[in-house]
Design a protein around this motif. Structure first.
Motif, short mmCIF file in Angstrom:
data_model
loop_
_atom_site.label_atom_id
_atom_site.label_comp_id
_atom_site.label_asym_id
_atom_site.label_seq_id
_atom_site.Cartn_x
_atom_site.Cartn_y
_atom_site.Cartn_z
N ALA A 29 23.78 46.79 28.64
CA ALA A 29 23.43 48.08 29.26
C ALA A 29 24.50 48.66 30.17
N SER A 30 25.49 47.88 30.58
CA SER A 30 26.52 48.46 31.44
C SER A 30 27.94 48.00 31.12
N PHE A 31 28.10 47.17 30.10
CA PHE A 31 29.41 46.61 29.78
C PHE A 31 30.42 47.72 29.51
N PRO A 32 31.70 47.64 29.95
CA PRO A 32 32.31 46.54 30.71
C PRO A 32 32.17 46.70 32.23
N GLN A 33 31.38 47.64 32.68
CA GLN A 33 31.19 47.79 34.13
C GLN A 33 30.33 46.63 34.66
N PRO A 34 30.39 46.41 35.98
CA PRO A 34 29.44 45.47 36.58
C PRO A 34 28.02 46.01 36.42
N VAL A 35 27.03 45.15 36.64
CA VAL A 35 25.64 45.56 36.40
C VAL A 35 25.00 46.30 37.57
N TRP A 36 25.55 46.11 38.77
CA TRP A 36 24.86 46.62 39.96
C TRP A 36 24.93 48.14 40.02
N GLY A 37 23.78 48.75 40.31
CA GLY A 37 23.74 50.19 40.50
C GLY A 37 23.81 50.99 39.22
N VAL A 38 23.73 50.33 38.07
CA VAL A 38 23.77 51.04 36.78
C VAL A 38 22.36 51.06 36.20
N GLY A 39 21.74 52.24 36.13
CA GLY A 39 20.39 52.37 35.59
C GLY A 39 19.38 51.60 36.41
N ASP A 40 18.17 51.47 35.87
CA ASP A 40 17.09 50.79 36.59
C ASP A 40 16.74 49.49 35.88
N ALA A 41 16.28 48.53 36.67
CA ALA A 41 15.83 47.26 36.12
C ALA A 41 14.69 47.51 35.13
N VAL A 42 14.67 46.73 34.04
CA VAL A 42 13.59 46.78 33.06
C VAL A 42 12.85 45.44 33.15
N PRO A 43 11.74 45.40 33.90
CA PRO A 43 11.05 44.12 34.10
C PRO A 43 10.62 43.52 32.76
N TYR A 44 10.61 42.18 32.68
CA TYR A 44 10.08 41.49 31.51
C TYR A 44 8.59 41.78 31.41
N LYS A 48 31.14 42.70 55.41
CA LYS A 48 30.76 41.75 54.35
C LYS A 48 31.97 41.51 53.48
N LEU A 49 32.10 40.29 52.98
CA LEU A 49 33.06 40.02 51.92
C LEU A 49 32.34 40.10 50.58
N ASN A 50 33.03 40.61 49.58
CA ASN A 50 32.53 40.52 48.20
C ASN A 50 33.45 39.55 47.46
N VAL A 51 32.89 38.44 47.02
CA VAL A 51 33.67 37.41 46.31
C VAL A 51 33.13 37.34 44.89
N ALA A 52 33.98 37.59 43.91
CA ALA A 52 33.44 37.74 42.55
C ALA A 52 34.45 37.42 41.47
N ALA A 53 33.97 36.69 40.46
CA ALA A 53 34.72 36.45 39.23
C ALA A 53 33.97 37.18 38.12
N LEU A 54 34.47 38.34 37.71
CA LEU A 54 33.78 39.14 36.69
C LEU A 54 34.49 38.97 35.34
N GLY A 55 35.65 39.62 35.18
CA GLY A 55 36.44 39.39 33.98
C GLY A 55 35.98 40.17 32.76
N ASN A 56 35.23 41.25 32.98
CA ASN A 56 34.80 42.06 31.84
C ASN A 56 35.97 42.82 31.23
N MET A 57 36.94 43.19 32.05
CA MET A 57 38.10 43.95 31.57
C MET A 57 39.28 43.02 31.28
N VAL A 58 39.58 42.14 32.22
CA VAL A 58 40.69 41.19 32.11
C VAL A 58 40.07 39.80 32.05
N ARG A 59 40.23 39.11 30.90
CA ARG A 59 39.55 37.81 30.74
C ARG A 59 40.16 36.70 31.57
N GLN A 60 41.46 36.77 31.84
CA GLN A 60 42.09 35.69 32.61
C GLN A 60 41.34 35.51 33.93
N LEU A 61 40.94 34.27 34.22
CA LEU A 61 40.13 34.01 35.42
C LEU A 61 40.83 34.52 36.67
#
Lengths: 140, 140
Positions: free
Chosen positions: A106-121, B81-94
């Protein structure tokens, strides 16, 4: 009487997620959003917002439980990529997202946060998802 | 002759970031985006996309270097706040993001990825930021 210094799960996390397991350091919870297999580790330590605020032993436990969870998600879902993240901009209580990502979700390659609304199971899907995860996590 | 199995920094990461330090496991790089103090740890291990793919010893080194970096950012910037994250959706290298967040920054409380465009440092600001970070990191 309740211990005022005891760990209490943040109410927003409690509302958005479902308990899957209680591990040594962390509670393992499933985000109630069927768009992604999305698990959260919450160290059961009061008043912690950042990984580096944990005691060193707790940091290593968190790493071990994160790797255990990641390997289980890898085996269960064979994701394109895992997103592992401690953000906390909305909920300060330390919690580490583990989100299974696929190209075309639903949001690839963007992160998931803040993209659209949750769809509960729905109730059946939630029960099956929880059970599937509990079995997979017990094996690792 | 070049070792075909050696670690090579992903070209996109190389383009977007500036080297700050070489630690035991990771290269420490600054994202060239003056909107946020935004550091990235890249383990110098070839063909790794996920934290759990690292050898256990490397996982613990990564944790230690992440905590060291986080503490330095905490002292230097006193973030909300710190945001600490390993995403890698765009660049696969860790690569593990460490982003200093403030209420009212360019995307708060949303994550930083995909919000607006990077604002590169001008030459003087980049030089001073790199130097300030190198001094702070050397102290921890």
């Amino acid at each position: 009487m309740d211990d005022p210094y005891a760990f209490r799960l943040d109410p927003q996390l409690e509302k958005d997620t479902v308990n899957i397991a209680d591990w040594h350091l962390c509670e393992v919870r499933l985000m109630n959003d069927s768009r992604y297999p999305w698990l959260i580790l919450i160290p059961k330590v009061p008043d912690i917002a950042e990984i580096h605020e944990l005691a060193e032993e707790q940091q290593h436990l968190l790493l071990g439980e994160s790797v255990r969870l990641s390997k289980a998600l890898d085996q269960l879902f064979a994701p394109h990529k895992l997103n592992v993240a401690a953000l906390g901009n909305m909920v300060r209580q330390l919690h580490v997202h583990h989100i299974v990502r696929f190209e075309g979700d639903a949001s690839f390659p963007q992160p998931v946060w803040g993209v659209g609304d949750a769809v509960p199971y729905d109730a059946d899907a939630l029960r099956e998802t929880v059970k599937g995860l509990q079995i997979a996590l017990d094996l690792l």
